[in-house]
Design a protein around this motif. Structure first.
Motif, PDB file in Angstrom:
ATOM      1  N   LEU A 102       7.890 -14.345   5.055  1.00 11.69           N
ATOM      2  CA  LEU A 102       8.562 -13.735   6.202  1.00 11.69           C
ATOM      3  C   LEU A 102       8.017 -14.393   7.463  1.00 11.69           C
ATOM      4  N   GLY A 103       8.895 -15.044   8.206  1.00 11.14           N
ATOM      5  CA  GLY A 103       8.416 -15.806   9.349  1.00 11.14           C
ATOM      6  C   GLY A 103       7.477 -16.891   8.872  1.00 11.14           C
ATOM      7  N   ASN A 104       6.226 -16.797   9.307  1.00 10.72           N
ATOM      8  CA  ASN A 104       5.233 -17.799   8.918  1.00 10.72           C
ATOM      9  C   ASN A 104       4.091 -17.227   8.099  1.00 10.72           C
ATOM     10  N   ILE A 105       4.309 -16.042   7.470  1.00  8.52           N
ATOM     11  CA  ILE A 105       3.256 -15.469   6.618  1.00  8.52           C
ATOM     12  C   ILE A 105       3.820 -15.069   5.257  1.00  8.52           C
ATOM     13  N   ASP A 106       2.938 -15.044   4.276  1.00  7.92           N
ATOM     14  CA  ASP A 106       3.286 -14.567   2.934  1.00  7.92           C
ATOM     15  C   ASP A 106       2.982 -13.084   2.836  1.00  7.92           C
ATOM     16  N   VAL A 107       3.982 -12.303   2.516  1.00 12.92           N
ATOM     17  CA  VAL A 107       3.845 -10.856   2.377  1.00 12.92           C
ATOM     18  C   VAL A 107       3.757 -10.517   0.897  1.00 12.92           C
ATOM     19  N   VAL A 108       2.829  -9.634   0.564  1.00 15.95           N
ATOM     20  CA  VAL A 108       2.556  -9.282  -0.830  1.00 15.95           C
ATOM     21  C   VAL A 108       3.208  -7.942  -1.169  1.00 15.95           C
ATOM     22  N   PRO A 109       4.139  -7.876  -2.127  1.00 20.43           N
ATOM     23  CA  PRO A 109       4.659  -6.586  -2.583  1.00 20.43           C
ATOM     24  C   PRO A 109       3.583  -5.817  -3.354  1.00 20.43           C
ATOM     25  N   ILE A 110       3.537  -4.523  -3.145  1.00 23.04           N
ATOM     26  CA  ILE A 110       2.602  -3.630  -3.846  1.00 23.04           C
ATOM     27  C   ILE A 110       3.438  -2.589  -4.583  1.00 23.04           C
ATOM     28  N   GLU A 111       3.282  -2.510  -5.884  1.00 21.62           N
ATOM     29  CA  GLU A 111       4.118  -1.601  -6.682  1.00 21.62           C
ATOM     30  C   GLU A 111       3.428  -0.253  -6.872  1.00 21.62           C
ATOM     31  N   GLY A 112       4.193   0.802  -6.717  1.00 21.64           N
ATOM     32  CA  GLY A 112       3.705   2.146  -6.970  1.00 21.64           C
ATOM     33  C   GLY A 112       4.762   2.967  -7.686  1.00 21.64           C
ATOM     34  N   ASP A 113       4.392   4.191  -8.068  1.00 18.91           N
ATOM     35  CA  ASP A 113       5.318   5.100  -8.744  1.00 18.91           C
ATOM     36  C   ASP A 113       5.569   6.321  -7.865  1.00 18.91           C
ATOM     37  N   HIS A 114       6.833   6.629  -7.685  1.00 15.76           N
ATOM     38  CA  HIS A 114       7.300   7.803  -6.944  1.00 15.76           C
ATOM     39  C   HIS A 114       7.900   8.735  -7.987  1.00 15.76           C
ATOM     40  N   HIS A 115       7.021   9.503  -8.669  1.00 13.12           N
ATOM     41  CA  HIS A 115       7.373  10.228  -9.895  1.00 13.12           C
ATOM     42  C   HIS A 115       7.816   9.193 -10.928  1.00 13.12           C
ATOM     43  N   ASN A 116       9.084   9.187 -11.322  1.00 17.93           N
ATOM     44  CA  ASN A 116       9.551   8.219 -12.321  1.00 17.93           C
ATOM     45  C   ASN A 116      10.231   6.997 -11.698  1.00 17.93           C
ATOM     46  N   LEU A 117      10.167   6.879 -10.385  1.00 18.49           N
ATOM     47  CA  LEU A 117      10.868   5.807  -9.690  1.00 18.49           C
ATOM     48  C   LEU A 117       9.875   4.776  -9.167  1.00 18.49           C
ATOM     49  N   GLN A 118      10.144   3.505  -9.464  1.00 18.63           N
ATOM     50  CA  GLN A 118       9.326   2.422  -8.924  1.00 18.63           C
ATOM     51  C   GLN A 118       9.606   2.288  -7.434  1.00 18.63           C
ATOM     52  N   VAL A 119       8.540   2.093  -6.646  1.00 20.65           N
ATOM     53  CA  VAL A 119       8.682   1.832  -5.214  1.00 20.65           C
ATOM     54  C   VAL A 119       7.816   0.628  -4.845  1.00 20.65           C
ATOM     55  N   PHE A 120       8.179  -0.038  -3.759  1.00 17.38           N
ATOM     56  CA  PHE A 120       7.386  -1.146  -3.245  1.00 17.38           C
ATOM     57  C   PHE A 120       6.738  -0.768  -1.915  1.00 17.38           C
ATOM     58  N   GLY A 121       5.449  -1.078  -1.789  1.00 14.74           N
ATOM     59  CA  GLY A 121       4.802  -1.173  -0.494  1.00 14.74           C
ATOM     60  C   GLY A 121       4.633  -2.644  -0.179  1.00 14.74           C
ATOM     61  N   TYR A 122       4.107  -2.930   0.999  1.00 14.44           N
ATOM     62  CA  TYR A 122       3.992  -4.324   1.428  1.00 14.44           C
ATOM     63  C   TYR A 122       2.691  -4.553   2.182  1.00 14.44           C
ATOM     64  N   ARG A 123       2.042  -5.697   1.867  1.00 10.58           N
ATOM     65  CA  ARG A 123       0.856  -6.103   2.609  1.00 10.58           C
ATOM     66  C   ARG A 123       1.183  -7.303   3.497  1.00 10.58           C
ATOM     67  N   PHE A 124       1.038  -7.116   4.798  1.00 11.01           N
ATOM     68  CA  PHE A 124       1.167  -8.178   5.792  1.00 11.01           C
ATOM     69  C   PHE A 124      -0.246  -8.550   6.245  1.00 11.01           C
ATOM     70  N   LEU A 125      -0.804  -9.610   5.689  1.00 10.49           N
ATOM     71  CA  LEU A 125      -2.159 -10.044   6.047  1.00 10.49           C
ATOM     72  C   LEU A 125      -3.137  -8.875   5.912  1.00 10.49           C
ATOM     73  N   ASP A 126      -3.671  -8.367   7.017  1.00  8.87           N
ATOM     74  CA  ASP A 126      -4.687  -7.310   6.964  1.00  8.87           C
ATOM     75  C   ASP A 126      -4.103  -5.908   7.059  1.00  8.87           C
ATOM     76  N   PHE A 127      -2.777  -5.779   6.966  1.00  9.40           N
ATOM     77  CA  PHE A 127      -2.106  -4.488   7.105  1.00  9.40           C
ATOM     78  C   PHE A 127      -1.308  -4.188   5.843  1.00  9.40           C
ATOM     79  N   THR A 128      -1.550  -3.030   5.235  1.00  8.85           N
ATOM     80  CA  THR A 128      -0.811  -2.610   4.039  1.00  8.85           C
ATOM     81  C   THR A 128      -0.113  -1.289   4.310  1.00  8.85           C
TER      82      THR A 128
END
Length: 249
Positions: A136-162
């Motif tokens: 995204l732009g000029n940085i690599d963003v890391v997807p973070i997977e979690g569970d919302h009961h039975n539903l997969q959700v993504f969080g995101y890490r932007f450098l030092d911010f998650t």
């Protein structure tokens, strides 16, 4: 831009004391965050309050929308990307394939290629896959997977911010991707347990495990209590987020 649960605070018609509070920090729109660096602007989740949020936090350009999952409080404002589309052209969106399929059904007039209504926006679709970074732009963003009961959700890490919301469980493997973040935002719905969200105790245990310098709680319901009362009882490095809070890293 928003820190409230799916109904927002105040809840329509509620006489709960938190819903009647005059403290602006107790008034919460649906969860969303604007992340800006250099000349880039990305928004995570585009709920029903998106227009109101962008009027309060004006940006000249929207470089993309990232989605955590498909629930309405995270997606229902998608039509309001139109002003950006009219100025920029297609708006980039990033989501799990399942979420993309849901958006294609809900907003079919945005995704259609045939007989498209001339006033409808268009999007450039990008599938998010776990264990694959997103440029995204000029940085690599890391997807973070979690569970919302039975539903997969993504969080995101932007450098030092998650940023994570609507999670009930995050595996040890995914937690390793978060460690080292200076700032972590995580959902904390209320004090009582909930089937699909961290409660306050679970959120604090999660923060203790990932060890950020600072953590902020979001996706808050009125049942957590008054902002000022909750804030003063949190650990020193943990804060209750509020709408239009700005964090600089």
């Amino acid at each position: 831009m928003g820190t409230g649960t799916s109904q927002g605070i105040p809840i329509i018609g509620s006489t709960h004391p938190v819903c009647l509070s005059s403290n602006p920090k107790d008034k919460r729109l649906r969860v969303s965050v604007l992340i800006s660096w250099e000349n880039y602007n990305y928004v995570i989740d585009c709920g029903p309050d998106f227009r109101q949020q962008m009027l309060k936090n004006p940006i000249p350009r929207l470089d993309g929308l990232l989605f955590t999952h498909e629930h309405a409080d995270h997606t229902a404002g998608m039509d309001d990307i139109r002003p950006y589309f009219f100025r920029q052209g297609d708006i980039s969106i990033y989501a799990h394939k399942r979420v993309i399929n849901s958006l294609e059904k809900r907003f079919d007039y945005i995704f259609t290629k045939e007989n498209k209504y001339p006033g409808a926006p268009s999007v450039s679709v990008n599938q998010v896959v776990n264990n694959t970074t997103i440029l995204l732009g000029n940085i690599d963003v890391v997807p973070i997977e979690g569970d919302h009961h039975n539903l997969q959700v993504f969080g995101y890490r932007f450098l030092d911010f998650t940023y994570l919301t609507d999670v009930k469980y995050v595996s040890e493997k995914e937690i390793e991707k978060i460690k080292g973040s200076k700032v972590v935002v995580i959902n904390a719905l209320r004090e009582q347990p909930h089937h699909s969200h961290f409660n306050l105790e679970e959120a604090l245990a999660f923060i203790k495990k990932v060890k950020p310098e600072k953590a902020y709680l979001t996706h808050i319901s009125h049942l957590l209590g008054f902002h000022d009362d909750v804030e003063k009882n949190l650990p020193k490095n943990v804060h209750l987020a509020y709408d239009n809070l700005t964090i600089t890293i």
